[in-house]
Write an enzyme that holds these catalytic residues in place. Structure first.
Site, PDB file in Angstrom:
ATOM      1  CG  ASP A 123     -24.158  -5.148 142.157  1.00 18.98           C
ATOM      2  OD1 ASP A 123     -23.895  -4.001 142.609  1.00 18.98           O
ATOM      3  OD2 ASP A 123     -25.167  -5.781 142.498  1.00 18.98           O
ATOM      4  NE  ARG A 125     -26.402  -2.826 143.463  1.00 21.43           N
ATOM      5  CZ  ARG A 125     -27.567  -3.448 143.337  1.00 21.43           C
ATOM      6  NH1 ARG A 125     -28.697  -2.809 143.549  1.00 21.43           N
ATOM      7  NH2 ARG A 125     -27.611  -4.718 143.000  1.00 21.43           N
TER       8      ARG A 125
END
Length: 168
Positions: A123, A125
């Site tokens: 991830d 993000r």
């Protein structure tokens, strides 16, 4: 640092929103705001990352479109809330990573594990822009529409007061 670039109204099948476009020097982010959220407490908020498969191509292999629709329905029912759209395709790894990981996901591997298996971050993000947008909008606290504890923890680390979650 995020800068407000433009704003206007947007009619959707879930009501009318005020759209605010932000730019951080590299990416655009959008806040869709329903109702008066300035100085708001416990404002419903969905932080949503872009997904070409789900939103543009109507893929049935992800739930991004459904999460967005559910979020807008919840906000419409409450009469107030925010959707923050971030350009973070493929959990921030990009569309290439998404394409490379699709076969593993089809084999039953969870998406984050599939990214890692093909050489990307689980991830990647970054939710800093969302935190800055919420501060710019003057929101005091939010109830996040999410099932992702990492998202709420990250926003909290950027100074956003998260008082609860609503699952999608």
């Amino acid at each position: 640092m995020i800068v407000k670039m433009a704003e206007g109204n947007l009619k959707t099948k879930y009501g009318e929103y005020h759209e605010v476009l932000y730019y951080d020097g590299q990416k655009e982010s959008i806040a869709l705001v329903m109702g008066d959220v300035k100085d708001g407490e416990e404002v419903l908020c969905r932080v949503h990352s872009s997904c070409l498969f789900g939103h543009a191509f109507n893929s049935i292999e992800c739930d991004c479109r459904e999460q967005m629709e559910t979020s807008q329905q919840l906000i419409q029912q409450e009469g107030k809330g925010i959707v923050i759209w971030l350009e973070q395709e493929g959990k921030g790894n990009g569309h290439f990573a998404l394409l490379k990981s699709v076969e593993r996901k089809r084999q039953g591997v969870k998406q984050a594990d599939a990214y890692e298996a093909v050489g990307f971050k689980r991830d990647a993000r970054d939710f800093r822009a969302a935190a800055e947008i919420l501060k710019d909008l003057g929101v005091r606290s939010v109830r996040m529409i999410t099932g992702n504890a990492n998202k709420t923890d990250t926003l909290t680390s950027y100074g956003v007061k998260v008082v609860g979650t609503v699952p999608t």
